[in-house]
Design a protein around this motif. Structure first.
Motif, PDB file in Angstrom:
ATOM      1  N   TRP A  78       0.788  -1.238   0.000  1.00 52.28           N
ATOM      2  CA  TRP A  78       0.000   0.000   0.000  1.00 52.28           C
ATOM      3  C   TRP A  78       0.820   1.289   0.000  1.00 52.28           C
ATOM      4  N   ASP A 105      -7.776   1.490  -0.896  1.00 49.81           N
ATOM      5  CA  ASP A 105      -9.123   1.449  -1.479  1.00 49.81           C
ATOM      6  C   ASP A 105     -10.053   2.235  -0.580  1.00 49.81           C
ATOM      7  N   ARG A 150     -10.778   1.306   2.865  1.00 51.67           N
ATOM      8  CA  ARG A 150     -10.396  -0.053   3.247  1.00 51.67           C
ATOM      9  C   ARG A 150      -8.904   0.024   3.556  1.00 51.67           C
ATOM     10  N   HIS A 206      -5.500  -7.640  -1.467  1.00 48.93           N
ATOM     11  CA  HIS A 206      -6.249  -6.704  -2.311  1.00 48.93           C
ATOM     12  C   HIS A 206      -7.634  -7.203  -2.655  1.00 48.93           C
ATOM     13  N   ARG A 224     -18.251  -6.682 -11.111  1.00 48.78           N
ATOM     14  CA  ARG A 224     -17.974  -5.435 -10.385  1.00 48.78           C
ATOM     15  C   ARG A 224     -18.903  -4.306 -10.793  1.00 48.78           C
ATOM     16  N   LYS A 237     -10.265   4.646 -12.143  1.00 52.35           N
ATOM     17  CA  LYS A 237      -9.888   3.294 -12.589  1.00 52.35           C
ATOM     18  C   LYS A 237     -11.051   2.631 -13.281  1.00 52.35           C
ATOM     19  N   HIS A 238     -10.797   1.524 -14.052  1.00 52.18           N
ATOM     20  CA  HIS A 238      -9.526   0.901 -14.394  1.00 52.18           C
ATOM     21  C   HIS A 238      -9.307   1.196 -15.862  1.00 52.18           C
ATOM     22  N   ARG A 279      -9.563 -11.341 -16.268  1.00 51.11           N
ATOM     23  CA  ARG A 279      -9.290  -9.891 -16.306  1.00 51.11           C
ATOM     24  C   ARG A 279      -7.791  -9.574 -16.397  1.00 51.11           C
ATOM     25  N   MET A 314      -5.396   4.698 -12.480  1.00 53.07           N
ATOM     26  CA  MET A 314      -4.987   3.302 -12.339  1.00 53.07           C
ATOM     27  C   MET A 314      -5.239   2.578 -13.658  1.00 53.07           C
ATOM     28  N   TYR A 337      -5.967  -4.251 -15.716  1.00 52.98           N
ATOM     29  CA  TYR A 337      -5.236  -5.515 -15.866  1.00 52.98           C
ATOM     30  C   TYR A 337      -5.151  -5.975 -17.314  1.00 52.98           C
ATOM     31  N   ASP A 380      -2.858  -1.479 -11.772  1.00 57.31           N
ATOM     32  CA  ASP A 380      -3.691  -2.252 -10.870  1.00 57.31           C
ATOM     33  C   ASP A 380      -2.752  -3.272 -10.224  1.00 57.31           C
ATOM     34  N   TRP A 381      -3.202  -3.826  -9.149  1.00 60.09           N
ATOM     35  CA  TRP A 381      -2.307  -4.664  -8.325  1.00 60.09           C
ATOM     36  C   TRP A 381      -1.933  -5.956  -9.060  1.00 60.09           C
ATOM     37  N   SER A 417     -12.077  -5.772  -3.382  1.00 57.83           N
ATOM     38  CA  SER A 417     -11.192  -4.726  -2.850  1.00 57.83           C
ATOM     39  C   SER A 417     -11.956  -3.525  -2.305  1.00 57.83           C
ATOM     40  N   GLU A 459     -16.107  -8.638  -7.110  1.00 59.83           N
ATOM     41  CA  GLU A 459     -14.846  -8.558  -7.850  1.00 59.83           C
ATOM     42  C   GLU A 459     -14.280  -9.956  -7.992  1.00 59.83           C
TER      43      GLU A 459
HETATM   44  C1  GLC Z   1      -7.740  -4.835  -7.104  1.00 57.26           C
HETATM   45  C2  GLC Z   1      -8.682  -3.982  -7.918  1.00 57.26           C
HETATM   46  C3  GLC Z   1      -8.424  -2.516  -7.793  1.00 57.26           C
HETATM   47  C4  GLC Z   1      -7.940  -2.223  -6.391  1.00 57.26           C
HETATM   48  C5  GLC Z   1      -6.574  -2.865  -6.242  1.00 57.26           C
HETATM   49  C6  GLC Z   1      -6.037  -2.711  -4.825  1.00 57.26           C
HETATM   50  O1  GLC Z   1      -7.383  -5.983  -7.801  1.00 57.26           O
HETATM   51  O2  GLC Z   1      -8.807  -4.317  -9.305  1.00 57.26           O
HETATM   52  O3  GLC Z   1      -9.651  -1.818  -8.081  1.00 57.26           O
HETATM   53  O4  GLC Z   1      -7.866  -0.827  -6.160  1.00 57.26           O
HETATM   54  O5  GLC Z   1      -6.567  -4.219  -6.621  1.00 57.26           O
HETATM   55  O6  GLC Z   1      -6.837  -3.422  -3.951  1.00 57.26           O
END
Ligand code: GLC
Length: 756
Positions: free
Chosen positions: A26, A43, A49, A57, A118, A151-152, A162, A195, A198, A230-231, A350, A414
């Motif tokens: 993070w 998030d 979050r 994530h 989503r 995003k995304h 994805r 962001m 993927y 994205d992560w 997420s 998600e």
């Molecule tokens: C997730 C999501 C993205 C989120 C990120 C961090 O895979 O696609 O929306 O912000 O990873 O959690």
């Protein structure tokens, strides 16, 4: 003002490369030696979050106690950017309090199919609505000097595969449908970060797609912040640096940092690209640091009440037969369904927030004559005979039975897509049983995306609550009992059945790619074009009062595409109580040489009116309101002609229409050659002037005289219409075969004149 270039000049290559990936799940990287601190991102999008222990994530591990506001599917239904801005300000305050530099949202991917897992987190099927709401959200959050991450980017419209699938989308569809929400937000709100998604876009990962991240996002739209992945979205890190992907998230354990260093050293990556990424990241890092206010108060209780206020503005009254709603406080009402006691108010993944408190409808109804029956078990997805019997018993004791239904967590999240559009079978069974016992049945829905309603004709009321955040129960009681007059409108079409959806044949795609073969015909753009009935149309919503639209005035009936047009309409509350309505403005291109939707949303305004009150609403339209994306120009283009300005209470409830003639000031360069057909040449005024003299000779040769007809069927076979059609579709080279007497030289001279 910090001299970032000087700071970067002090860095070793290894230090620069280290900045281009996260320090952990993070945080951005710190370089203590140079006084560069780490900053945290979190998030989103509709609350915090923040994980201060074990990080993940997908919302598996705990995060701090926070406030879950209504998800985007709900806030879009408010059609109220000011409301969303206020929500953004509250989230911004919480970010400052929690020392978060960027909140990862808003999420603006277009709701191409009801199946995307989503969808609850996304605004709309319409890019204009999504753009307006995202812009307001970003402005709200960033007004607190913390950043956002829209995003995304881009075309991440399914969860299935994805991280590998290619979203294959044609240029015009990208520009008119999948880009505009991002474009509007960047141009009008300058999100601190973007962001990238993927997926591949037309075969190239978004995380290394230079056309996407630099040519379009920066060079065309003027984005000034940094792009994060994205992560886990990074494939080839050096290519990503070159493409404009500044920050890889999360940390990749130094692997990709080393690849960046190697690439610079072996000459395959220009160090200037690395410096540029560092500069963009540091600019945002210090923008946050220089404006950090960790002493900002975060009043969770106040935000809980704000979440309730917001949710009440989002709810969409879909059916209210015999004014079954609002309920009366002095009459017994059955609250049936587990969601009355334990509402579904957010989605999985997420964005899943660890709420410090939730208020269910049952809790909010304390003191009211309400009889509760669980009706079903959401987690088990079952409704026992006994549960249904108890629900029917409760319904029989009440004047009105309210069934709280919707999609359980497992149905939309998600990470995976829905496979159908149905509510749980047990809930449908329950609703049928309750409605059979008590015709005064109302259904309250908790879902992030359209559902089928096989019981729609058996119930008298339907209230769409979407995923209304942790205080959804408070909002539901206010709306059900009339303290708040519902004013939400559907931000997406509810088709009668999944197969009606334009992406049905293609959604999810095949292992390598998903082809967006429906093109621009997404949502109402498709249903209206096909004149297809839907369960509920885009923009639809009822009220406890009534509204009339009158007196549409346009500032002109003829303009150039460089002018602006204002459209003013008078709105009157013709009912007995105050309320809000959403005036929608659609633009329809009466005639065009390219395929266009019947109408497109180009303006909306929510207006509150007392009973009997009238007020004017004015819209201002510029070129973009009329334009389509021209793939020859690679730019927006307005074709000269008439356009209808439509004022509607939904896309299928057009109340007023005006017409304006728009003249294009933009010439679309044409190159004519032997294969150019007469119809196209004649459609171009300048070319027409050159061609006409030649045409007369050609027509004379081409159109047979009656007396020359060799058989009585001649005139039927070579009717004027057919001849004209044949003529229209004839390429220039046809003159050699079909007369006209112009030799090759003549045609070459004509072509030269045409292409001047
Ligand atoms: C997730 C999501 C993205 C989120 C990120 C961090 O895979 O696609 O929306 O912000 O990873 O959690």
């Amino acid at each position: 003002m910090r001299d970032l270039k000087a700071l970067i000049a002090q860095m070793t290559l290894e230090e620069k490369a280290s900045l281009l990936s996260g320090g952990d799940f993070w945080h951005t990287k710190a370089i203590d030696r140079l006084g560069i601190p780490a900053t945290m991102v979190s998030d989103g999008p509709h609350g915090l979050r923040k994980q201060d222990q074990k990080a993940d994530h997908l919302g598996v591990n705990d995060s701090i106690k926070a406030v879950c506001f209504p998800a985007a599917s709900a806030t879009a239904a408010s059609f109220d950017p000011e409301l969303v801005r206020t929500m953004g300000e509250a989230i911004g305050d919480s970010c400052q309090h929690e020392e978060l530099s960027v909140v990862l949202g808003p999420a603006v991917n277009i709701k191409r199919s009801p199946l995307c897992g989503r969808n609850f987190e996304y605004f709309s099927e319409d890019p204009y609505l999504a753009g307006r709401m995202a812009t307001a959200m970003i402005q709200g959050i960033q007004s607190r000097n913390v950043g956002t991450s829209i995003k995304h980017f881009a075309a991440n419209n399914q969860e299935h595969r994805r991280m590998s699938s290619s979203s294959d989308v044609d240029e015009r569809t990208l520009r008119e449908i999948y880009f505009p929400a991002f474009e509007m937000a960047v141009r009008e709100a300058q999100p601190w970060t973007v962001m990238c998604s993927y997926n591949r876009l037309n075969g190239v990962f978004a995380s290394e797609n230079r056309w996407l991240l630099t040519d379009v996002l920066r060079n065309e739209w003027g984005f000034e912040g940094y792009v994060m992945s994205d992560w886990g979205a990074v494939s080839n890190r050096p290519k990503g640096v070159e493409a404009g992907l500044d920050l890889e998230m999360p940390a990749s354990g130094g692997i990709n940092d080393r690849k960046v260093v190697e690439a610079v050293k072996n000459g395959t990556l220009d160090e200037a690209c690395v410096d540029l990424c560092c500069e963009r990241i540091l600019r945002i890092v210090f923008r946050y640091i220089d404006n950090a206010r960790p002493d900002t108060p975060w009043d969770l209780e106040a935000q809980h009440l704000l979440a309730a206020d917001i949710a009440a503005e989002c709810m969409v009254l879909l059916k209210n037969q015999d004014d079954i709603l609002p309920l009366r406080r002095d009459e017994p009402v059955a609250f049936i369904g587990e969601f009355a006691a334990a509402p579904r108010f957010q989605g999985g993944g997420s964005s899943h927030i660890n709420t410090f408190k939730t208020t269910s409808a049952l809790e909010a109804a304390n003191g009211l004559p309400v009889i509760y029956a669980q009706g079903y078990s959401a987690a088990e997805d079952t409704a026992t005979d006994e549960q249904i019997a108890q629900a029917v018993e409760a319904a029989l004791k009440a004047r009105v039975a309210v069934v709280f239904a919707g999609l359980p967590d497992a149905y939309e999240s998600e990470g995976y897509d829905r496979t159908h559009m149905r509510l749980p079978e047990c809930q449908n069974r329950l609703i049928h049983a309750v409605a059979a016992a008590n015709p005064n049945t109302v259904v309250v829905l908790h879902n992030g995306s359209p559902v089928e309603m096989p019981w729609i004709d058996e119930v008298r009321g339907v209230l769409e609550a979407y995923l209304g955040g942790q205080a959804v129960g408070l909002a539901e009681i206010r709306v059900l009992y009339g303290d708040v007059n519902p004013s939400g409108r559907l931000p997406e079409s509810f088709p009668k059945k999944l197969e009606d959806n334009p992406s049905f044949l293609f959604f999810g795609g095949e292992p390598r790619a998903t082809e967006y073969r429906e093109g621009i015909f997404v949502g109402y753009r498709y249903y209206d074009k096909k004149k297809m009935d839907v369960l509920f149309p885009f923009g639809f919503g009822l009220s406890y009062t009534t509204f009339e639209y009158s007196g549409l005035r346009l500032s002109t009936d003829a303009m150039q595409d460089t002018d602006t047009l204002t459209a003013t309409v008078t709105v009157t509350n013709t009912g007995k109580r105050a309320g809000k309505t959403v005036v929608q403005l659609y633009v329809a291109d009466v005639e065009s040489t390219v395929l266009r939707p019947v109408r497109e949303l180009k303006g909306f305004e929510k207006i509150a009116l007392e009973a009997g009150e009238s007020r004017d609403v004015t819209f201002t339209l510029d070129k973009r309101a009329f334009a389509y994306w021209n793939t020859d120009l690679h730019d927006w283009h307005v074709e000269t002609g008439d356009f209808r300005i439509e004022i509607g209470a939904s896309c299928q409830d057009i109340r007023l229409t005006g017409t304006v003639h728009v003249t294009s000031t933009q010439t679309v360069p044409h190159h004519y050659d032997m294969d150019s057909i007469f119809m196209d040449i004649m459609a171009d005024p300048k070319a027409r002037a050159v061609l006409m003299p030649f045409m007369e000779k050609m027509m004379a040769a081409f159109m047979p005289k009656k007396e020359e007809a060799t058989s009585e069927v001649a005139d039927a076979a070579v009717s004027a219409e057919m001849s004209l059609a044949m003529m229209n579709y004839m390429p220039l080279r046809g003159v050699f075969s079909f007369g006209g007497g112009a030799g090759e030289d003549g045609i070459r001279q004509l072509l030269q004149a045409l292409n001047q």
